[in-house]
Scaffold this motif. Sequence first.
Motif, mmCIF file in Angstrom:
data_model
loop_
_atom_site.group_PDB
_atom_site.id
_atom_site.type_symbol
_atom_site.label_atom_id
_atom_site.label_comp_id
_atom_site.label_asym_id
_atom_site.label_seq_id
_atom_site.Cartn_x
_atom_site.Cartn_y
_atom_site.Cartn_z
ATOM 1 N N UNK A 1 7.543 -15.859 -13.504
ATOM 2 C CA UNK A 1 8.157 -16.313 -12.269
ATOM 3 C C UNK A 1 9.264 -15.349 -12.262
ATOM 4 N N UNK A 2 9.388 -14.587 -11.128
ATOM 5 C CA UNK A 2 10.531 -13.540 -10.844
ATOM 6 C C UNK A 2 11.289 -13.959 -9.792
ATOM 7 N N UNK A 3 12.556 -13.781 -9.390
ATOM 8 C CA UNK A 3 13.295 -14.318 -8.598
ATOM 9 C C UNK A 3 14.226 -12.789 -8.552
ATOM 10 N N UNK A 4 14.320 -12.354 -7.190
ATOM 11 C CA UNK A 4 15.263 -11.141 -7.130
ATOM 12 C C UNK A 4 16.745 -11.779 -6.963
ATOM 13 N N UNK B 1 0.858 -1.269 0.017
ATOM 14 C CA UNK B 1 -0.037 -0.116 -0.228
ATOM 15 C C UNK B 1 0.927 1.247 0.116
ATOM 16 N N UNK B 2 0.608 2.402 0.954
ATOM 17 C CA UNK B 2 1.292 3.341 1.049
ATOM 18 C C UNK B 2 2.636 3.493 1.642
ATOM 19 N N UNK B 3 2.973 2.210 2.117
ATOM 20 C CA UNK B 3 4.574 2.246 2.516
ATOM 21 C C UNK B 3 5.504 2.331 1.647
ATOM 22 N N UNK B 4 5.502 1.384 0.418
ATOM 23 C CA UNK B 4 6.366 1.667 -0.708
ATOM 24 C C UNK B 4 5.619 1.138 -1.785
ATOM 25 N N UNK B 5 6.182 2.036 -2.966
ATOM 26 C CA UNK B 5 5.638 1.780 -4.404
ATOM 27 C C UNK B 5 6.921 1.147 -5.281
ATOM 28 N N UNK B 6 6.261 0.220 -6.164
ATOM 29 C CA UNK B 6 7.285 -0.287 -7.190
ATOM 30 C C UNK B 6 6.922 0.199 -8.449
ATOM 31 N N UNK B 7 7.790 0.246 -9.013
ATOM 32 C CA UNK B 7 7.570 0.198 -10.828
ATOM 33 C C UNK B 7 8.905 -0.164 -11.733
ATOM 34 N N UNK B 8 8.403 -0.651 -12.841
ATOM 35 C CA UNK B 8 9.387 -1.430 -13.498
ATOM 36 C C UNK B 8 10.233 -0.195 -14.480
ATOM 37 N N UNK B 9 11.473 -0.408 -14.302
ATOM 38 C CA UNK B 9 12.471 0.684 -14.930
ATOM 39 C C UNK B 9 12.783 -0.145 -16.472
ATOM 40 N N UNK B 10 12.842 -1.369 -16.406
ATOM 41 C CA UNK B 10 13.464 -2.085 -17.597
ATOM 42 C C UNK B 10 13.083 -3.361 -17.716
ATOM 43 N N UNK B 11 12.561 -3.936 -18.915
ATOM 44 C CA UNK B 11 12.095 -5.316 -19.020
ATOM 45 C C UNK B 11 12.758 -5.626 -20.411
ATOM 46 N N UNK C 1 17.154 -6.118 -9.498
ATOM 47 C CA UNK C 1 17.438 -6.763 -10.596
ATOM 48 C C UNK C 1 16.871 -8.208 -10.323
ATOM 49 N N UNK C 2 15.780 -8.604 -11.077
ATOM 50 C CA UNK C 2 15.166 -9.852 -10.953
ATOM 51 C C UNK C 2 15.445 -10.728 -12.251
ATOM 52 N N UNK C 3 15.285 -12.021 -12.172
ATOM 53 C CA UNK C 3 15.511 -12.824 -13.128
ATOM 54 C C UNK C 3 14.043 -13.541 -13.593
ATOM 55 N N UNK C 4 13.787 -13.450 -14.817
ATOM 56 C CA UNK C 4 12.432 -13.797 -15.248
ATOM 57 C C UNK C 4 12.540 -15.131 -15.784
ATOM 58 N N UNK C 5 11.618 -16.092 -15.158
ATOM 59 C CA UNK C 5 11.640 -17.326 -15.453
ATOM 60 C C UNK C 5 10.574 -17.703 -16.879
#
Length: 85
Positions: free
Chosen positions: A48-51, A2-12, A70-74
């Motif tokens: 499937x994402x893995x940090x 919620x309002x604690x933290x926001x996430x946004x994709x920078x690169x895919x 950075x995450x790895x996409x499975x």
Amino acid sequence: HGSEARARILKFEGDEVIIEFEGSFCATCGLYDYFDDIKWEARDLGLELEPVEVLEAEEDDFEHGRYVVRYRLGRKPILAMGGKD
């Protein structure tokens, strides 16, 4: 979170996803829990994402920060084309 933290994709690109987290992070929850929670959200979308690595970390004195992870996409989603046989 919620309002604690926001996430946004920078690169895919390819099998790599770079996500920026910013906000007031609850210190008692554990910082890495925020990064792990994204992989559970992604599973609802068939991903499937893995940090893998924290690329950037900026923190102030009061539980506020900005982190780039950075995450790895499975598995990639399969998109169906409507009206095509």
